[in-house]
Design a protein around this motif. Structure first.
Motif, short mmCIF file in Angstrom:
data_model
loop_
_atom_site.label_atom_id
_atom_site.label_comp_id
_atom_site.label_asym_id
_atom_site.label_seq_id
_atom_site.Cartn_x
_atom_site.Cartn_y
_atom_site.Cartn_z
N GLY A 46 0.83 -1.21 0.00
CA GLY A 46 0.00 0.00 0.00
C GLY A 46 0.85 1.25 0.00
O GLY A 46 0.52 2.26 -0.63
N GLU A 47 2.00 1.18 0.69
CA GLU A 47 2.87 2.36 0.76
C GLU A 47 3.62 2.55 -0.55
O GLU A 47 3.97 3.67 -0.91
N PHE A 48 3.88 1.47 -1.29
CA PHE A 48 4.46 1.62 -2.62
C PHE A 48 3.47 2.37 -3.52
O PHE A 48 3.86 3.24 -4.30
N LEU A 49 2.19 2.03 -3.42
CA LEU A 49 1.17 2.76 -4.18
C LEU A 49 1.19 4.23 -3.80
O LEU A 49 1.16 5.13 -4.65
N MET A 50 1.24 4.47 -2.47
CA MET A 50 1.25 5.84 -1.96
C MET A 50 2.46 6.60 -2.50
O MET A 50 2.33 7.75 -2.96
N LEU A 51 3.62 5.97 -2.48
CA LEU A 51 4.83 6.63 -2.97
C LEU A 51 4.72 6.93 -4.47
O LEU A 51 5.18 7.96 -4.95
N GLY A 52 4.08 6.02 -5.22
CA GLY A 52 3.86 6.26 -6.64
C GLY A 52 3.03 7.51 -6.85
O GLY A 52 3.35 8.36 -7.70
N GLY A 53 1.97 7.63 -6.05
CA GLY A 53 1.12 8.81 -6.15
C GLY A 53 1.90 10.08 -5.86
O GLY A 53 1.83 11.06 -6.61
N TYR A 54 2.69 10.06 -4.78
CA TYR A 54 3.46 11.25 -4.42
C TYR A 54 4.50 11.57 -5.50
O TYR A 54 4.71 12.74 -5.84
N SER A 55 5.17 10.53 -6.03
CA SER A 55 6.18 10.78 -7.06
C SER A 55 5.56 11.52 -8.24
O SER A 55 6.10 12.51 -8.72
N ALA A 56 4.39 11.02 -8.68
CA ALA A 56 3.76 11.64 -9.85
C ALA A 56 3.38 13.08 -9.55
O ALA A 56 3.61 13.98 -10.37
N ILE A 57 2.82 13.30 -8.35
CA ILE A 57 2.34 14.65 -8.05
C ILE A 57 3.50 15.62 -7.90
O ILE A 57 3.48 16.74 -8.43
N VAL A 58 4.56 15.17 -7.19
CA VAL A 58 5.71 16.06 -7.00
C VAL A 58 6.36 16.37 -8.35
O VAL A 58 6.68 17.52 -8.66
N ALA A 59 6.50 15.34 -9.20
CA ALA A 59 7.10 15.57 -10.53
C ALA A 59 6.24 16.54 -11.32
O ALA A 59 6.74 17.45 -11.97
N ASN A 60 4.93 16.36 -11.24
CA ASN A 60 4.02 17.23 -11.97
C ASN A 60 4.12 18.67 -11.48
O ASN A 60 4.10 19.62 -12.26
N GLN A 61 4.26 18.84 -10.15
CA GLN A 61 4.39 20.19 -9.59
C GLN A 61 5.69 20.85 -10.04
O GLN A 61 5.78 22.07 -10.09
N HIS A 62 6.70 20.03 -10.36
CA HIS A 62 7.96 20.60 -10.83
C HIS A 62 7.99 20.72 -12.35
O HIS A 62 9.06 20.78 -12.95
N GLY A 63 6.83 20.70 -12.97
CA GLY A 63 6.77 21.02 -14.37
C GLY A 63 6.84 19.84 -15.33
O GLY A 63 6.89 20.04 -16.54
N VAL A 64 6.87 18.62 -14.81
CA VAL A 64 6.87 17.47 -15.71
C VAL A 64 5.46 17.25 -16.22
O VAL A 64 4.49 17.40 -15.47
N ASN A 65 5.33 16.92 -17.47
CA ASN A 65 4.02 16.60 -18.04
C ASN A 65 3.36 15.49 -17.23
O ASN A 65 3.99 14.53 -16.83
N LEU A 66 2.04 15.66 -16.97
CA LEU A 66 1.35 14.74 -16.08
C LEU A 66 1.45 13.29 -16.54
O LEU A 66 1.69 12.38 -15.75
N TRP A 67 1.30 13.06 -17.85
CA TRP A 67 1.34 11.67 -18.33
C TRP A 67 2.72 11.06 -18.14
O TRP A 67 2.84 9.90 -17.77
N ILE A 68 3.76 11.89 -18.42
CA ILE A 68 5.12 11.36 -18.21
C ILE A 68 5.34 11.11 -16.73
O ILE A 68 5.92 10.09 -16.33
N ALA A 69 4.85 12.03 -15.88
CA ALA A 69 5.01 11.86 -14.44
C ALA A 69 4.36 10.56 -13.98
O ALA A 69 4.92 9.81 -13.18
N MET A 70 3.16 10.28 -14.51
CA MET A 70 2.44 9.08 -14.05
C MET A 70 3.02 7.81 -14.65
O MET A 70 3.19 6.80 -13.96
N LEU A 71 3.30 7.85 -15.97
CA LEU A 71 3.65 6.60 -16.65
C LEU A 71 5.15 6.30 -16.63
O LEU A 71 5.55 5.16 -16.84
N VAL A 72 5.99 7.31 -16.38
CA VAL A 72 7.43 7.07 -16.42
C VAL A 72 8.10 7.34 -15.07
O VAL A 72 8.76 6.47 -14.51
N VAL A 73 7.88 8.55 -14.54
CA VAL A 73 8.60 8.93 -13.33
C VAL A 73 8.21 8.04 -12.15
O VAL A 73 9.07 7.47 -11.46
N ALA A 74 6.89 7.88 -11.91
CA ALA A 74 6.44 7.13 -10.74
C ALA A 74 6.97 5.69 -10.73
O ALA A 74 7.54 5.26 -9.73
#
Lengths: 294, 389
Positions: A46-74
């Motif tokens: 469950g915490e891996f899922l949580m970390l995935g969510g945070y990774s995507a959101i933090v990356a997105n806040q730093h200007g990464v495209n949302l899809w790349i943040a979700m599908l690649v960064v996380a």
């Protein structure tokens, strides 16, 4: 209700059921890879899922495209965390299932505490992209359909990798008989580390994909952990067919129960049904049916 | 951990070298616990203010909960991830019955019988379904989550059992206190609750000690060590496991009843995963296969979390203790998390113990004590003489 409207209603409900099944499969598949291949029960899933969510959101806040943040960064971030966890914790505990469970539970609490310390105990969200679409008088979110499609593509990709690539061959061989695989020159520890990393990466991807729907907060893993576990254990040892069959079964139960009661009791009824299923089929669905499938 | 070292904590039979044989160890342990318990019972109310006595009372109540898992897991070998389910059921059963009946004898008994019955049902389902231990962990975890979700969503006025409103996530406030049996007007005050808690804790401790040296206790340990072999010897492992699990449920329910009394309040977090994790941490820190270990572990961990929660350890105060460099490093590693973050601490404690001290503190200390005692010259001589003959 005219005939056209009832057709619309059926369509909307069908999408909902399909989405429930897809999201169950999505949040479970990382756990299924780790449990199916390594017999490791990862309570920090469950915490891996949580970390995935945070990774995507933090990356997105730093200007990464949302899809790349979700599908690649996380997946990359959580996969890397997974490899570190395997090297520093899990590898000392192979063959001690109960101790692995306890250690990963400790890890789960630790990660919740750590993330609470860093991000605070609040919900961060990103709005679901793509907006909605109308089906007759009903509206449904296009993003939900995209999640269904991505889940289907993911499952197909896992099948292709396991079935047709050398990596998949190594993984299946080590899963079936680690000693024989070692005798043929493979290094089971390496395979385990990679497998754990891939499982974690899948969890990270899933966490990122559900983040726009549910928001992310440090204890969000608890909401998913029971669902993921009943899907994996209800499915049994076969990674793909187990996950798909259990997700389809429990997703349908959950949506039907929710339709007739409340969302909370929908979950409660699903969990109760899962306990009955494990009682009837202790080896999971694929322990009895679909035995020769992946 | 081999069978011999585990059993050593129980009967010490393997260490019959010197004058300190197993029986002497047992008696010394029992006497120590009895003396410490009595001293605490008499001394603590004299030296502590009422508020501190109240803090001690909750440690004692939770220690009963720790003992319930010490029995089920430490001796019975069944890792129950949902001991908090029975704890919460006991608390809720007491609260609901109390609002409806008003005299506490029946609610008190219900708070024990209901969780025991639920444990028996769940245990029958699991043990007679021959579900292996890992799946057992997942099932008990799921049951706890089911209870948590279900009770959490009962906020509406339609969820009412007799006079008692379940209150959903707000919980049930102002639960009436216990009274002496048959005397509805003489309710227990907070001092009385302390005495009741410590007497019950000691009764549970000595009761379990007695149970574990009885035939029943020997059989459940035998089943933990090797279920198949115990089966070949004619013992029905499922029945013994079920009985142990049910007794564990009853004890957890008793603790839940006292806990509902202590705060006069119960909320669904009592079913939560955090609560379950704590119970397991008490037992693993204290040591599986001992009874005093989980009690000590429970009190130590509770004290630690209360201390960290209240002390408001800041970077500045941390710097005074460990020096500024270490404090800097610590706070940057922990992402400026404040140390009252119990989740972080408990997680780290659990990880450290599973990896580094999987047997727990008490068995390791007992081994050390045995080693030191056995190394006394007289014993060494006696050992030598015995070996020579």
């Amino acid at each position: 209700m005219s005939e056209g409207e009832s057709v619309d209603l059926v369509l909307v409900l069908a999408i909902q059921v399909l989405f429930a099944m897809a999201s169950l499969a999505l949040i479970s598949v990382g756990l299924a890879v780790i449990f199916g291949m390594m017999r490791v029960i990862n309570l920090a899933h469950g915490e891996f899922l949580m970390l995935g969510g945070y990774s995507a959101i933090v990356a997105n806040q730093h200007g990464v495209n949302l899809w790349i943040a979700m599908l690649v960064v996380a997946p990359l971030v959580v996969g890397a965390i997974g490899v570190v966890v395997e090297r520093t914790l899990i590898r000392f505990l192979y063959g001690r299932m109960i101790d692995t469970m306890l250690a990963t539970w400790g890890l789960s609490l630790f990660l919740i505490g750590l993330v609470t310390g860093i991000f605070g105990n609040t919900t961060v969200g990103i709005s679901a992209p793509l907006g909605g679409m109308a089906i007759g008088n009903y509206r449904t979110s296009i993003y939900g359909l995209v999640v269904i499609a991505i889940t289907a593509a993911l499952l197909v990709a896992i099948y292709l990798v396991l079935r047709y690539t050398r990596l998949g061959l190594f993984a299946r061989g080590t899963m079936q008989n680690p000693n024989m695989a070692a005798a043929l020159g493979l290094s089971p520890p390496k395979v385990y580390a990679v497998t754990f990393g891939i499982g974690a990466a899948l969890s990270g991807l899933a966490g990122a994909l559900i983040a726009p729907i549910s928001g992310v907060f440090p204890t969000i893993g608890i909401a998913y952990i029971a669902k993921a576990f009943i899907t994996v254990i209800g499915g049994g040892a076969a990674i793909l067919s187990g996950t798909i069959s259990a997700a389809a079964l429990f997703g349908a139960i959950q949506e039907v129960a929710t339709y007739f009661t409340t969302p909370v009791f929908g979950v409660v009824i699903t969990l109760a049904a899962a306990i009955v299923l494990i009682r009837l089929l202790p080896q999971g669905i694929t322990g009895r049916f679909l035995k020769r499938w992946l | 951990m081999n069978a011999r070292s585990r059993n050593g904590a129980l009967n010490g039979g393997a260490l019959n070298g010197g004058t300190w044989n197993g029986r002497a160890w047992n008696i010394a342990g029992l006497v120590t616990v009895g003396v410490v318990g009595l001293a605490a019972m008499i001394g603590l109310p004299l030296v502590l203010e009422l508020s501190s006595l109240l803090d001690v009372t909750v440690y004692l109540i939770l220690a009963i909960l720790a003992l319930s898992l010490a029995l089920v897991w430490g001796y019975g070998g069944t890792l129950c991830f949902g001991q908090s389910a029975f704890f919460g059921l006991g608390a809720y059963a007491y609260a609901i019955a109390m609002f409806n009946i008003g005299e506490s004898t029946i609610p008190f008994l219900l708070a024990i019988v209901l969780p025991a019955a639920f444990a028996a049902l769940l245990g029958y389902f699991m043990f007679y379904g021959r579900i292996s231990d890992v799946y057992l962990g997942v099932i008990t975890l799921t049951v706890t989550l089911i209870l948590f979700n279900a009770v959490n969503s009962t906020a509406g006025p339609e969820y009412q059992i007799g006079e008692a409103r379940l209150g959903g996530f707000n919980g049930i406030p102002s639960i009436p206190p216990l009274n002496w049996p048959g005397m509805p007007d003489s309710a227990l005050d907070l001092n009385d609750l302390f005495y009741v808690s410590i007497v019950l804790l000691m009764a549970v401790y000595f009761g379990l000690r007695w149970l574990l040296v009885s035939r029943f206790g020997r059989v459940i340990v035998a089943i933990r060590e090797n279920e198949q072999r115990a089966g070949f010897l004619g013992y029905d492992a499922r029945l013994y496991k079920l009985a142990t699990f049910t007794l564990g449920g009853a004890l957890a329910g008793l603790a839940g009843c006292l806990f509902a009394n202590w705060g006069a309040f119960v909320s669904p977090t009592i079913f939560g995963l955090g609560q379950s994790a704590q119970i397991i941490i008490w037992v693993i820190v204290g040591g599986r296969g001992t009874l005093i270990g989980p009690v000590v572990g429970c009190i130590a961990i509770q004290w630690l979390t209360a201390f960290l929660g209240s002390a408001q350890l800041t970077k500045a105060s941390l710097a005074q203790v460990v020096g500024p460099t270490v404090a800097d490093a610590l706070s940057s590693v922990m992402g400026f998390a404040d140390l009252s973050n119990t989740s972080l601490i408990l997680g780290a404690v659990l990880l450290a113990f599973v990896l580094l001290v999987p047997r727990g503190v008490m068995p390791s200390l007992l081994d050390l004590a045995r080693f030191l005692v056995r190394r006394r010259p007289a014993d060494a001589l006696a050992d030598k003489a015995e070996r020579a003959t």
